[in-house]
Write a protein that holds these residues in place. Sequence first.
Motif, PDB file in Angstrom:
ATOM      1  N   CYS A 131      -5.510  -3.118  -8.549  1.00  0.00           N
ATOM      2  CA  CYS A 131      -5.014  -3.262  -7.188  1.00  0.00           C
ATOM      3  C   CYS A 131      -5.618  -4.481  -6.504  1.00  0.00           C
ATOM      4  O   CYS A 131      -6.839  -4.634  -6.460  1.00  0.00           O
ATOM      5  CB  CYS A 131      -5.376  -1.988  -6.418  1.00  0.00           C
ATOM      6  SG  CYS A 131      -4.854  -2.005  -4.718  1.00  0.00           S
ATOM      7  N   LYS A 140      -1.870  -2.593   4.793  1.00  0.00           N
ATOM      8  CA  LYS A 140      -2.942  -1.830   4.168  1.00  0.00           C
ATOM      9  C   LYS A 140      -3.622  -2.681   3.103  1.00  0.00           C
ATOM     10  O   LYS A 140      -2.931  -3.351   2.331  1.00  0.00           O
ATOM     11  CB  LYS A 140      -2.308  -0.623   3.477  1.00  0.00           C
ATOM     12  CG  LYS A 140      -2.762   0.688   4.048  1.00  0.00           C
ATOM     13  CD  LYS A 140      -2.112   1.834   3.330  1.00  0.00           C
ATOM     14  CE  LYS A 140      -1.660   2.834   4.368  1.00  0.00           C
ATOM     15  NZ  LYS A 140      -0.888   3.916   3.808  1.00  0.00           N
ATOM     16  N   ILE A 144      -6.046   1.700   0.275  1.00  0.00           N
ATOM     17  CA  ILE A 144      -5.272   2.406  -0.741  1.00  0.00           C
ATOM     18  C   ILE A 144      -6.187   3.318  -1.548  1.00  0.00           C
ATOM     19  O   ILE A 144      -5.894   4.491  -1.779  1.00  0.00           O
ATOM     20  CB  ILE A 144      -4.570   1.407  -1.688  1.00  0.00           C
ATOM     21  CG1 ILE A 144      -3.574   0.563  -0.899  1.00  0.00           C
ATOM     22  CG2 ILE A 144      -3.876   2.132  -2.830  1.00  0.00           C
ATOM     23  CD1 ILE A 144      -2.930  -0.529  -1.716  1.00  0.00           C
ATOM     24  N   GLU A 204      -7.305   6.329   0.508  1.00  0.00           N
ATOM     25  CA  GLU A 204      -6.216   7.290   0.676  1.00  0.00           C
ATOM     26  C   GLU A 204      -5.953   8.040  -0.638  1.00  0.00           C
ATOM     27  O   GLU A 204      -5.774   9.256  -0.647  1.00  0.00           O
ATOM     28  CB  GLU A 204      -4.953   6.559   1.149  1.00  0.00           C
ATOM     29  CG  GLU A 204      -3.818   7.505   1.411  1.00  0.00           C
ATOM     30  CD  GLU A 204      -2.976   7.104   2.610  1.00  0.00           C
ATOM     31  OE1 GLU A 204      -3.268   6.080   3.244  1.00  0.00           O
ATOM     32  OE2 GLU A 204      -2.026   7.847   2.907  1.00  0.00           O
ATOM     33  N   ILE A 212       1.019   4.108  -2.892  1.00  0.00           N
ATOM     34  CA  ILE A 212       0.697   5.520  -2.693  1.00  0.00           C
ATOM     35  C   ILE A 212       1.866   6.401  -3.125  1.00  0.00           C
ATOM     36  O   ILE A 212       1.688   7.423  -3.784  1.00  0.00           O
ATOM     37  CB  ILE A 212       0.333   5.797  -1.210  1.00  0.00           C
ATOM     38  CG1 ILE A 212      -0.993   5.128  -0.855  1.00  0.00           C
ATOM     39  CG2 ILE A 212       0.276   7.290  -0.906  1.00  0.00           C
ATOM     40  CD1 ILE A 212      -2.227   5.750  -1.459  1.00  0.00           C
ATOM     41  N   GLY A 266       0.804  -1.209   0.000  1.00  0.00           N
ATOM     42  CA  GLY A 266       0.000   0.000   0.000  1.00  0.00           C
ATOM     43  C   GLY A 266       0.843   1.269   0.000  1.00  0.00           C
ATOM     44  O   GLY A 266       0.615   2.176  -0.799  1.00  0.00           O
ATOM     45  N   ASP A 267       1.826   1.310   0.888  1.00  0.00           N
ATOM     46  CA  ASP A 267       2.648   2.515   0.977  1.00  0.00           C
ATOM     47  C   ASP A 267       3.432   2.725  -0.306  1.00  0.00           C
ATOM     48  O   ASP A 267       3.572   3.839  -0.805  1.00  0.00           O
ATOM     49  CB  ASP A 267       3.607   2.418   2.170  1.00  0.00           C
ATOM     50  CG  ASP A 267       2.831   2.461   3.490  1.00  0.00           C
ATOM     51  OD1 ASP A 267       1.765   3.103   3.513  1.00  0.00           O
ATOM     52  OD2 ASP A 267       3.287   1.851   4.464  1.00  0.00           O
TER      53      ASP A 267
END
Lengths: 543, 230
Positions: free
Chosen positions: A58, A67, A72, A75, A45, A41-42
């Motif tokens: 995704c 996450k 995702i 965010e 992003i 997820g990070d």
Amino acid sequence: MALEYKHKKVLIVDDFSSFRRLMVRMLESLGAKDIDDAYSGDNAISKMQGKAYDIVLCDYNLGNDKKDGQQILEEAKHRGLLRYASIFVMLTAENTMPMVMGAVEYQPDDYLIKPITKDMLTRRLEKIMQRKSDFQDIENAVRSKEYIRAITMCDERAKDNPKYMLEYLRMKSDLCITTGRYDEAVAVFEEVLSMREISWAKMGMGKVHFQKGEYVKAKDLFEAVLNDNKTYMEAYDWLAKALQELGALEDAQKVLLTATGISPKAILRHQAIGDISSKIGDYDAAAVAFKSAIAIGKHSCFKSPSYYTGLARTMIKKDSSDEALQVLNSARHEFKGNREALFQTASMEGIVYKGMDRKEDARKAIQEATRLLEKLSGKVPVEATMDLARVCFDLGEKEQGMQFIQNIVRNNHDNDNVLEMVQGVFKDAQLENEGAKIIAITKNEVIQLNNQGVRLIEEGKLKDAIEYFEKAADGLPENKIINANAAQALIMYMQKNGTNEKYTTLASKYLDRIKSIDPSYDKYQKLLNMYEKVAGAYKGRDE
Amino acid sequence: MDNTERIIDFPAFLASMAHDMKNSLSMLLNTLDEVVSTCTSEKCPSHRHLSQMQYEATRVNFNLIQLLTLYKMDHDQFSINISHYPISEIIEEIILQNKPLLDFKGIEIFTECPDDLTWFMDSNLISGVINNILNNAYRYASNKILIRANEKNGWLVLSIEDDGQGYPEEMLGTDVQKGRGVSFKTGSTGLGLFFTSMVARLHKNKGREGFISISNGGEYGGGCFTITLP
């Protein structure tokens, strides 16, 4: 609608490298050249921050304690990383769970169940493109705040295109609710429900009842939704809200705990549990909830200082002031440079120190909070300000406390709920009579301020009125009546003298403020109507 | 048995196992897909075997989906997700998924569905049901399958007919609704029907609920499966 992949920027998110490679090959064979992949997820992003992707594929499940795809998406939408034309498709291994988990505004464009074949992928992507282009002009109308035109378009499309009737009706009901047209929204829900017991229609009906203050009816509907559909997460949150309004706090807490069992990563729900648990004196549950919110929030764009202040407040109740101070200290680190957060932290520190009888430290904290409050523009958090006022009164800093209270009253002079809460603060400080007087005087000041501007409008001095209300609205950004009149002066001026961009932008800003304060305010709809006509004329449409 | 303490929560263990297997299977199917596409029947002698592999892997995949769905239904974790769909599009999509295999076996697939027919349903569940039936028909049909959909007295009637030998006599007499009487020994046909009847019954509207039926005969004289939804 055949899709050209050559110039599309594509992102593939999956925790398995073999699957990512496979998807990359599939996209390449479709002609895509610009393909990136992300393993978490990070990672996703940060890639989306660097590049505006046209297509994001995704995976939903990215590993335990990581996450997930829904987070995702939320965010990315929250941070504005996805344009309207971008496609976000959620891939799932087998389960249909995520489909009903998220709120409507955070739905992906489609769900695909693995294994995904090339034919299936192209077909779905093309259908999404088609749908996006079908909805494009409604979406445009919404973005330029021509809600009434958007609603009319939904009606026409639903009639012309019965295949997608339900989607248009759903869109229409959303628009009706955001613009406070509750009766029209109810008509849509009734129409849908006469065809089928569809959860979102029941849900919408419940929300309208809630807005109208009909909490028992709302509660029954939310319960009915959950009875059909145990993973309709939004229904738990609204059911809890309705139960709270009905005074059944224990039940509300139970409902939210059940929801958290099903979907443990919803940060706002943890906060709600924390708040309710505090109210019923279940401080153990409150502490757990706020701690969860803090832990999930660490890597999320939804982190908020209120989880920390909530936990600190709980710690005070549990007689561990030292721990409360520690929590607030970590908030200071987490929210460096964020004035509103620091204001809330400092206010809460004042409360903790006061409870510990460290009067000097309490005073210092309050001074800091005061300094920060002066620099805060826009939204002033009512509850934190009230807390602060309470401490001031307790410490004998009466004048300072009064100032805070006046600030609240000015921005909420027509909000009886807030005024009642303010009265409560005065009562606790044994300043009931003096407080009542202050409230009345301040309220009157705002009324006078408003009346003077209204007089300018009535006298036809629109230019003066615009200037007058602009100043007033900047001073009182949370006051719906002042902001409504500011918008009205601008719109009336444009009706008379023609439209210009500066004024339409300004009017739109005030309208947005009213919408966020109270979309059901009847004057808001009238203004919206007027605004649409002048703004539409500006664009050269013959309406 | 009731008084002994279980070492593991077997159903939950099975479900997470199935989930894991499904991940591997997805990879397997996707990889097979790639291999098959590079290997056309004339040039490549293994094409026939690859198709057989694809078919079997697809079957396993459907079975795992059923297993997981049934597990969730049993554990109150399942939610039906009803929306409004054009039926012709749903059928088109299913044919797209199944065509490569059916082509290979020389089975032609026909549809009869009014273009403007729309219905309320959980599209994933219903697609699962049709895929399941087609997968069986693949085994039993000789060279023709017909998917037919229309509206009758406020119900959606969706049937899949083939020109095979039809359902065995002993199955026709049983109550397919409850999955009872279906001998689990007969293999996936019985299990599949049990699943499809669960799916049908989950579709409810205004006091009516969906149901399935099987018969022999129909347009092509073979097996005929029908799911009827309110």
